[in-house]
Design a protein around this motif. Sequence first.
Motif, PDB file in Angstrom:
ATOM      1  N   SER A 113      50.182  84.224  10.154  1.00  0.00           N
ATOM      2  CA  SER A 113      51.258  84.672  11.050  1.00  0.00           C
ATOM      3  C   SER A 113      51.790  86.037  10.638  1.00  0.00           C
ATOM      4  O   SER A 113      52.323  86.780  11.461  1.00  0.00           O
TER       5      SER A 113
ATOM      6  N   ASP B 147      55.520  79.798  15.025  1.00  0.00           N
ATOM      7  CA  ASP B 147      56.266  78.534  15.058  1.00  0.00           C
ATOM      8  C   ASP B 147      55.527  77.455  14.263  1.00  0.00           C
ATOM      9  O   ASP B 147      56.135  76.683  13.514  1.00  0.00           O
ATOM     10  N   ASP B 148      54.219  77.408  14.427  1.00  0.00           N
ATOM     11  CA  ASP B 148      53.411  76.423  13.700  1.00  0.00           C
ATOM     12  C   ASP B 148      53.499  76.669  12.198  1.00  0.00           C
ATOM     13  O   ASP B 148      53.628  75.735  11.403  1.00  0.00           O
TER      14      ASP B 148
ATOM     15  N   GLN C 200      56.843  75.663  10.528  1.00  0.00           N
ATOM     16  CA  GLN C 200      57.013  74.234  10.298  1.00  0.00           C
ATOM     17  C   GLN C 200      56.757  73.885   8.830  1.00  0.00           C
ATOM     18  O   GLN C 200      57.315  72.933   8.295  1.00  0.00           O
TER      19      GLN C 200
ATOM     20  N   TYR D 155      49.686  75.120   4.884  1.00  0.00           N
ATOM     21  CA  TYR D 155      50.841  75.863   5.387  1.00  0.00           C
ATOM     22  C   TYR D 155      50.874  77.285   4.832  1.00  0.00           C
ATOM     23  O   TYR D 155      51.290  78.217   5.522  1.00  0.00           O
TER      24      TYR D 155
ATOM     25  N   LYS E  42      48.599  79.314   6.957  1.00  0.00           N
ATOM     26  CA  LYS E  42      49.193  79.549   8.276  1.00  0.00           C
ATOM     27  C   LYS E  42      50.264  80.641   8.204  1.00  0.00           C
ATOM     28  O   LYS E  42      50.352  81.496   9.102  1.00  0.00           O
TER      29      LYS E  42
ATOM     30  N   ALA F  32      53.572  80.977  19.242  1.00  0.00           N
ATOM     31  CA  ALA F  32      53.096  79.644  18.877  1.00  0.00           C
ATOM     32  C   ALA F  32      52.545  79.625  17.457  1.00  0.00           C
ATOM     33  O   ALA F  32      52.785  78.673  16.699  1.00  0.00           O
ATOM     34  N   ARG F  33      51.826  80.684  17.077  1.00  0.00           N
ATOM     35  CA  ARG F  33      51.244  80.738  15.735  1.00  0.00           C
ATOM     36  C   ARG F  33      52.336  80.749  14.668  1.00  0.00           C
ATOM     37  O   ARG F  33      52.257  80.022  13.663  1.00  0.00           O
TER      38      ARG F  33
END
Length: 483
Positions: free
Chosen positions: A250, A202-203, A206, A243, A246, A199-200
């Motif tokens: 990740s 994938d976020d 984005q 982003y 993030k 999930a991390r």
Amino acid sequence: MSFTYFQLFAASLLSVVTYLLLQRRQRPPLPFPPGPKGLPLIGNLRDLPNEPGSWLKYEKLGRDIGSDILHLELFGMHLVVLNSEKASNDLLEKRSSIYSDRPQLKTLAELLDLGSWSLSFFPYGSKWRDWTKALYVHLQPAGVRRYHPVQTKAARQLLSNLLDTPQDFLKHTRQMVGQATLKIAYGFDVDPRDDPNIARTDDALQGISVAQSRGNIFNFVPFLIHFPWWFPGIGFKKDADIYKRKLEQSRDIPYEAVKRALEENRAAPSIAASMITDLSEKSTPEAIFMARGLPHNIYAGGIDTTTAAVQSFVLAMVLYPEVQKRAREEIDSVLGHGHLPEFGDQDALPYLKAILYEVLRWNPLAPLGVPHLLTENDVYNGYFIPAGSMIFFNSWAILHDPTTYPEPSKFKPERFLDPAARAPLPDATFGFGRRICPGRFLALDTVWITIAGMLAAFEFLPAIDADGRPVPPAQEFVFLLAS
């Protein structure tokens, strides 16, 4: 402050206009490749696709002008699209020494900082060679066989998830790819349904998609990157910082988890564990940074494309039930009813392998790939291609060429079986030259064991509406690397 930025903008704009006017006065020694006629200063801005399916428009433009190499110009920047396998091989393979660089796309390489640790965006040079060499140690054809148990386990878990909630097949297929690649890259045993590491990432990923849709202006007007986020048209710059963090998280969180596990003598075998173990007190900062970044390249670089291949397979099976039936008959005749294929069965299941090749041809994973950058002036078929040109290979056009693949819009695995008219393998889906996808062997194995198990265990049918009638599936694709 606002007046100061306005002055800066005006001066920069004047500099750009002056540069473009000087560029237009310098006539090339030979004509550029064919392309639509542009306008002063902005060039072919009006000809650039602004909707999904840009590869289709580029293929049509090339067909209309009768050329497999297409030239466009945008604010003095040269774009060349290769619409045939021959042109792609001639330039990207045979002249790879000057066609292997990457354009430094400001939005991705600089604002998101992918240029420092994402192999796809590295300039061609010593750093790219060092990271690629380290990656091939783990992903060469013979080496990826060690990951077969991991891939098989993930594929079997997918079958269980599909049995429980088949309506969630999009989520389940992505979870399966994440499960396999996280285990290979970091040694993690993930939650088979909802994992925080998946999930991390994938976020974070984005951000790449959003950057390509909202931040493209920085690639064509680079000086705007120095303007504040509130300047008209560049609001994405504010979100880019979010982003970027993030993406770094990740990358860093799983790396630090493996590092702690090694210190506590509880780490599972993985690429990250191997690279960290190989470090020493004398290791350079670059070697340490490579151990941090390279495993994430394996995961982030493969999850979207591998997932897309599996989901395209499902679509094809629903649309072409006769292909599904023939594949299941082959599996049953070789293995017997009720047995799941293993990697050792590949040679005995040629039609299944042909389905894999047709999936990659029918729906290419990156229709325009990641652009190459030409580092020296070049001449091809009497046309001048200036240094600094961005080179795109249109893999969709290559893999839908009717002279090579008759009836290209149809899903026909048998095209790869007929000895008299056997089609070439769809290698263009993985790129050309020195920039070919280094994870292609791992991806091929993951997709094969997955679709083999799905065909052996399930039948794929269209959805049924309230009146009991089948609902044709939508054929709409979204590509992260489409331009």
